[in-house]
Write an enzyme that holds these catalytic residues in place. Sequence first.
Site, PDB file in Angstrom:
ATOM      1  N   GLY A  33       0.922  -1.046  -0.022  1.00 34.83           N
ATOM      2  CA  GLY A  33       0.096   0.151   0.002  1.00 34.83           C
ATOM      3  C   GLY A  33       0.657   1.077  -0.045  1.00 34.83           C
ATOM      4  O   GLY A  33       1.955   1.276   0.689  1.00 34.83           O
ATOM      5  N   GLU A  35       1.491   4.282   1.299  1.00 30.22           N
ATOM      6  CA  GLU A  35       2.169   4.918   2.625  1.00 30.22           C
ATOM      7  C   GLU A  35       3.031   3.720   3.180  1.00 30.22           C
ATOM      8  O   GLU A  35       4.064   4.103   3.766  1.00 30.22           O
ATOM      9  CB  GLU A  35       1.127   5.669   3.437  1.00 30.22           C
ATOM     10  CG  GLU A  35       0.538   6.853   2.761  1.00 30.22           C
ATOM     11  CD  GLU A  35      -0.767   6.507   2.053  1.00 30.22           C
ATOM     12  OE1 GLU A  35      -1.506   7.462   1.410  1.00 30.22           O
ATOM     13  OE2 GLU A  35      -1.104   5.310   1.719  1.00 30.22           O
ATOM     14  N   ASN A  37       4.336   1.495   1.603  1.00 35.07           N
ATOM     15  CA  ASN A  37       5.540   1.314   0.869  1.00 35.07           C
ATOM     16  C   ASN A  37       6.637   2.404   1.142  1.00 35.07           C
ATOM     17  O   ASN A  37       7.944   2.136   1.365  1.00 35.07           O
ATOM     18  CB  ASN A  37       5.168   1.281  -0.496  1.00 35.07           C
ATOM     19  CG  ASN A  37       4.131   0.167  -0.783  1.00 35.07           C
ATOM     20  OD1 ASN A  37       4.000  -0.813  -0.324  1.00 35.07           O
ATOM     21  ND2 ASN A  37       3.576   0.267  -1.956  1.00 35.07           N
ATOM     22  N   TYR A  88      -6.214  -6.122  -3.084  1.00 40.15           N
ATOM     23  CA  TYR A  88      -6.088  -6.102  -4.763  1.00 40.15           C
ATOM     24  C   TYR A  88      -5.323  -7.169  -5.294  1.00 40.15           C
ATOM     25  O   TYR A  88      -4.404  -7.812  -4.724  1.00 40.15           O
ATOM     26  CB  TYR A  88      -5.244  -4.591  -4.825  1.00 40.15           C
ATOM     27  CG  TYR A  88      -3.547  -4.661  -4.634  1.00 40.15           C
ATOM     28  CD1 TYR A  88      -3.254  -4.865  -6.139  1.00 40.15           C
ATOM     29  CD2 TYR A  88      -3.039  -4.620  -3.629  1.00 40.15           C
ATOM     30  CE1 TYR A  88      -1.635  -4.837  -6.052  1.00 40.15           C
ATOM     31  CE2 TYR A  88      -1.600  -4.347  -3.701  1.00 40.15           C
ATOM     32  CZ  TYR A  88      -1.100  -4.505  -4.740  1.00 40.15           C
ATOM     33  OH  TYR A  88       0.370  -4.434  -4.743  1.00 40.15           O
ATOM     34  N   ASN A 166      -0.985  10.914  -6.508  1.00 41.64           N
ATOM     35  CA  ASN A 166      -1.616   9.566  -6.812  1.00 41.64           C
ATOM     36  C   ASN A 166      -2.882   9.353  -7.161  1.00 41.64           C
ATOM     37  O   ASN A 166      -3.749   8.498  -6.430  1.00 41.64           O
ATOM     38  CB  ASN A 166      -1.075   8.489  -5.426  1.00 41.64           C
ATOM     39  CG  ASN A 166       0.087   7.814  -5.595  1.00 41.64           C
ATOM     40  OD1 ASN A 166       0.697   7.740  -6.936  1.00 41.64           O
ATOM     41  ND2 ASN A 166       0.633   7.289  -4.505  1.00 41.64           N
ATOM     42  N   ARG A 168      -6.182   7.821  -8.715  1.00 44.25           N
ATOM     43  CA  ARG A 168      -6.623   6.487  -8.983  1.00 44.25           C
ATOM     44  C   ARG A 168      -8.114   6.455  -9.512  1.00 44.25           C
ATOM     45  O   ARG A 168      -9.056   6.710  -8.580  1.00 44.25           O
ATOM     46  CB  ARG A 168      -6.523   5.778  -7.564  1.00 44.25           C
ATOM     47  CG  ARG A 168      -5.216   5.388  -7.367  1.00 44.25           C
ATOM     48  CD  ARG A 168      -4.143   4.367  -8.254  1.00 44.25           C
ATOM     49  NE  ARG A 168      -2.997   4.163  -7.693  1.00 44.25           N
ATOM     50  CZ  ARG A 168      -1.934   4.901  -7.843  1.00 44.25           C
ATOM     51  NH1 ARG A 168      -1.974   5.898  -8.633  1.00 44.25           N
ATOM     52  NH2 ARG A 168      -0.833   4.513  -7.420  1.00 44.25           N
ATOM     53  N   GLU A 243       8.822   6.998 -19.307  1.00 42.61           N
ATOM     54  CA  GLU A 243       8.887   6.892 -20.611  1.00 42.61           C
ATOM     55  C   GLU A 243       8.548   5.327 -20.922  1.00 42.61           C
ATOM     56  O   GLU A 243       9.130   4.343 -20.885  1.00 42.61           O
ATOM     57  CB  GLU A 243      10.087   7.163 -21.282  1.00 42.61           C
ATOM     58  CG  GLU A 243      10.592   8.903 -21.145  1.00 42.61           C
ATOM     59  CD  GLU A 243      11.879   8.841 -21.310  1.00 42.61           C
ATOM     60  OE1 GLU A 243      12.109   9.006 -22.741  1.00 42.61           O
ATOM     61  OE2 GLU A 243      12.766   8.512 -20.722  1.00 42.61           O
ATOM     62  N   ASP A 283       6.149   5.027  -4.914  1.00 52.43           N
ATOM     63  CA  ASP A 283       6.318   5.038  -3.516  1.00 52.43           C
ATOM     64  C   ASP A 283       7.885   4.962  -3.244  1.00 52.43           C
ATOM     65  O   ASP A 283       8.280   5.483  -1.963  1.00 52.43           O
ATOM     66  CB  ASP A 283       5.832   3.856  -2.836  1.00 52.43           C
ATOM     67  CG  ASP A 283       4.104   3.780  -3.213  1.00 52.43           C
ATOM     68  OD1 ASP A 283       3.601   4.804  -3.491  1.00 52.43           O
ATOM     69  OD2 ASP A 283       3.706   2.676  -3.308  1.00 52.43           O
TER      70      ASP A 283
END
Length: 342
Positions: A33, A35, A37, A88, A166, A168, A243, A283
């Site tokens: 997750g 934060e 991480n 997830y 971030n 989402r 990239e 993160d």
Amino acid sequence: MKVCTFGELMLRLSPPGAERIAQAATLAVSFGGCEANVAATLAQSGFEAHFISKIPEHAIGQAAVNHLRRYGIRTDFIVRGGGRIGVYFLETGASQRPSQVIYDRAHSAVSVMQPSELDWDKVLSGVRWFHWSGITPALGPTAESCVKEACRAARAGGATVSCDLNYRKKLWTVADAQRVMIPLMEYVDVCIANEEDAQKCLGISAHGADVERGKLDESAYGDLARLLKKRFDFRVVAITLRESYSASRNGWSAILLDDQQCSVPRRSRCYDIQIVDRVGAGDAFAGGLIAGLLKMDDTREALEYAVAASCLHHTIVGDFNLTTVAEVEKLMRGPGSGRVER
């Protein structure tokens, strides 16, 4: 040095290798997750890194807490309770097939956490740095209130506050993101973003940027950094530059703008990465940048440390960045050839 992050720790389920979920007979189990991480990178960098969250008391919740402790993350401020931990599912992409994430996190413990469940002033007393991301307020109104209260307490206690925007799209709309995120920027000293985050969360675009071409218009991102800094009076703006040549190969670098540059952002070294697992790479950058800004006098060095840390994380399976300070510093100053060390 005490640092804190606040957010959701989730159970991650993923097929082995590059298998699709539809064909997988087994799913590997780990935790991650945003934060959490970041806290992992800070703990690996030698800080007293605390993760704040709410996690159920059942066996899966305890496994999650044990996972944090295994990597040196302090869990003193985790509230225990609630019915479920967010989940997830990650399907790792390859070549021209992108990775896919499926969320199952509705009504998770932290998404219904009330601000009154913690004494935020006490929790954040003596904290040097507080970090959050746009994912957490996207979880719902009570999580949004917790973020606001945490930012207030951190600012009152003299901590530097950083935010990784971030965005989402699976969690909220652009309109909702801007309604919530723009007012919260008054508490933020260090803003971390990419071009989509800035556009969707704060309504500011990098004109001419097109990462899908595999090329970057550096001047467009410099303009974006200047606009963000001027609009919200951030002390530091850092923008990651990815990239995307394919799902398996990316170019990775970043720019940083602070008061030392006189409106000319610094650009980091660019790494050509063959990706093992890209989840959590942003993160790792955020954690590396925080570590660099706290330890180093030169913001260019801090930027290079952050990009090198996140580069190495792309080579590690799982959300947490498990590289050492020595490994990051060696990549910063070396050729990055990946030769075998004997």
